[in-house]
Design an enzyme around this catalytic site. Structure first.
Site, short mmCIF file in Angstrom:
data_model
loop_
_atom_site.label_atom_id
_atom_site.label_comp_id
_atom_site.label_asym_id
_atom_site.label_seq_id
_atom_site.Cartn_x
_atom_site.Cartn_y
_atom_site.Cartn_z
N GLU A 1 0.83 -1.21 0.00
CA GLU A 1 0.00 0.00 0.00
C GLU A 1 0.86 1.25 0.00
O GLU A 1 0.62 2.21 -0.73
CB GLU A 1 -0.91 0.03 1.23
CG GLU A 1 -1.92 -1.10 1.32
CD GLU A 1 -1.39 -2.33 2.06
OE1 GLU A 1 -0.20 -2.67 1.90
OE2 GLU A 1 -2.17 -2.94 2.81
N CYS B 1 -2.15 -2.97 7.18
CA CYS B 1 -1.57 -2.80 8.51
C CYS B 1 -1.78 -1.36 9.00
O CYS B 1 -2.15 -0.47 8.22
CB CYS B 1 -0.08 -3.16 8.50
SG CYS B 1 0.97 -1.87 7.81
#
Ligand code: THU
Length: 160
Positions: free
Chosen positions: A75, A112
């Protein structure tokens, strides 16, 4: 007596055929990106794809390192690449997926905390919600309406 605060987050749960064209393409690119991951240590392949306002797409995959903490998640790889190349553009949506190297099935993998924080930075910067499409369990997809839904009570520039 202490009062209680309840946070309600509603997520769209979508069957594959319910994805719109842009979401389908973004998820496809995220899946391709996962296959390009450099993950020789975890063998956990993560792919992310961003769609910009004009339809341009950006992909990222996790990049691991022998010095483990020096690696970066998919990401953030995608988000930093996007911001480095298009500092003034808006992100329309983000798609994320993952799989284990020896398994072709994509997993329900949630971003995360550090990646949520970075997503929150760009959402705040652009002043417009970034919907996040994730591979969910049971073959469905989870569409969060904004990064704020993935990271409530976030730390951002307003706190400085
Ligand atoms: N990983 C990501 O790319 N994104 C996340 O949100 C969670 C974890 C990567 C980091 C590492 O390369 C592997 O997955 C196992 O943790």
């Amino acid at each position: 007596m202490a009062s209680e605060l309840t946070i309600n987050i509603s997520i769209d749960v979508l069957a594959p055929e319910e994805l719109n064209e842009r979401e389908r393409k973004a998820m496809q690119l995220a899946q391709q990106a996962a296959s390009d991951a450099y993950a020789p240590y975890s063998n956990f392949l993560v792919g992310a794809a961003l769609v910009l306002e004009d339809g341009t797409m950006f992909k990222g995959s996790n990049q691991e390192n022998a010095a483990y903490p020096s690696g970066l998640c998919a990401e953030r790889t995608a988000l930093f690449a996007f911001s480095a190349h298009h500092p003034n553009e808006q992100i329309e949506m983000l798609a994320v997926t993952a799989r284990r190297r020896n398994d072709t099935n994509f997993l329900a993998a949630m971003p995360c905390g550090a990646c949520r924080q970075v997503m929150a930075e760009y959402e705040h910067k652009q002043g417009k919600a970034i919907p996040v499409l994730l591979q969910g369990p049971d073959g469905n997809f989870y569409r969060f309406k904004s990064v704020a839904d993935l990271l409530p009570f976030q730390f951002n520039r307003e706190n400085l």
